[in-house]
Design an enzyme around this catalytic site. Structure first.
Site, PDB file in Angstrom:
ATOM      1  N   GLY A   1       4.989  -1.444   2.243  1.00 33.09           N
ATOM      2  CA  GLY A   1       4.202  -0.232   2.071  1.00 33.09           C
ATOM      3  C   GLY A   1       5.033   1.037   2.077  1.00 33.09           C
TER       4      GLY A   1
ATOM      5  N   HIS B   1       0.814  -1.214   0.000  1.00 28.54           N
ATOM      6  CA  HIS B   1       0.000   0.000   0.000  1.00 28.54           C
ATOM      7  C   HIS B   1       0.846   1.262   0.000  1.00 28.54           C
ATOM      8  CE1 HIS B   1       0.849   0.430   4.341  1.00 28.54           C
ATOM      9  NE2 HIS B   1       0.679  -0.879   4.393  1.00 28.54           N
ATOM     10  N   ASP B   2       0.356   2.270  -0.716  1.00 32.37           N
ATOM     11  CA  ASP B   2       0.941   3.616  -0.754  1.00 32.37           C
ATOM     12  C   ASP B   2       2.318   3.664  -1.410  1.00 32.37           C
ATOM     13  OD1 ASP B   2      -1.247   4.873   0.844  1.00 32.37           O
ATOM     14  OD2 ASP B   2      -0.466   3.564   2.408  1.00 32.37           O
TER      15      ASP B   2
END
Length: 276
Positions: free
Chosen positions: A145, A127-128
């Site tokens: 992430g 994520h991100d």
């Protein structure tokens, strides 16, 4: 409301949820799944059993192989469950078993990939993350992430990238490397814990950097990483070498101007520890 271009070819056994947007000449194979908030650009191909879900946009020409899950929810205990996004550029290929997560509620809410990236079997993007273009993730690469990977980076099989790590353009990471610190552009990194084994000269040549400039980069590299005081050495090298090479300027800017709290991966850091 679902918007499906008339030229799209969708197998009757595929599932396309109401609300999805399907571009021209898209091909969706049997037992593939497309979520309600997905946008597939023109000429996207989803093979059988491919999954694209979440608030996800795939650019034109992307290909998703069987059992890949693109746009899955972030694997973060801090995520509050709100809708977050995954944006993918043009002509990216996701081989079998690849997973790419959307952003998280606590990390900017977006995962972004550029153009012409190749993600080989069972690789993962957390994520991100922010990935540039023309990147290769070999089999079983794991990117935690919030990591940033710049253009033309090659990550060899089984490499593990710690969350929040930044990897500079045209760097090469060896197989099974465990990367816990940032990597400068054009570096060649190996081992676990990872240390810098030199410069990615082949990558520099492929980028069109001539022999004379490569020689300057090597001199600057030696000056920066000799004596253990990397930041001080980099400041001095900026005065001495920056006007001689765009590649050197890129390396120095990465070292001196980067954001984030990770240290630098340095030569021999597996044995001595990073001093940056």
């Amino acid at each position: 409301m679902t918007r499906i271009a008339s030229s799209a070819v969708i197998d009757k056994r595929a599932v396309v949820e109401d609300g999805a947007t399907i571009g021209e000449n898209v091909k969706i194979g049997p037992l593939a799944y497309v979520g309600a908030d997905v946008v597939l650009g023109d000429n996207v191909t989803l093979m059988h059993h491919a999954i694209v879900e979440g608030v996800t946009e795939l650019g034109a020409g992307c290909t998703v192989f069987p059992m890949a899950v693109i746009g899955g929810a972030p694997q973060s205990v801090r995520h509050d469950g709100s809708a977050t996004r995954l944006i993918v550029g043009r002509n990216c290929t996701f081989r079998e078993g690849v997973t790419v997560n959307t952003g998280s509620s606590h990390g900017g809410a977006e995962t972004i990939l550029g153009d012409d990236n190749l993600l080989l079997a069972n690789s993962h993007v957390g994520h991100d993350c922010r990935l540039g273009s023309n990147i290769i993730l070999s089999n079983n690469v794991m990117i935690g992430g919030h990591a940033t990977v710049h253009d033309r980076v090659i990550l060899s099989g089984g490499a593990a990238i710690h969350q929040f790590v930044q990897i500079g353009r045209q760097a090469f990471v060896g197989g099974l490397a465990g990367v816990v610190n940032d990597i400068i552009p054009y570096a060649m990194v190996v081992d676990n814990p990872a240390f810098m084994g030199g410069l990615n000269v082949v990558g520099m040549q492929r980028a069109g950097i001539g022999r004379d400039e490569i020689h300057v980069v090597r001199k600057a590299y030696q000056a920066i990483f000799s004596g253990g005081q990397v930041l001080e050495n980099a400041k001095a090298a900026r005065e001495e070498f920056a006007d001689q090479s765009a590649a050197v300027r890129e390396i120095l800017d990465f070292i001196l101007d980067r954001d984030g709290d990770r240290a630098l991966t340095t030569p021999g850091s597996r044995r001595r520890g990073s001093t940056a």
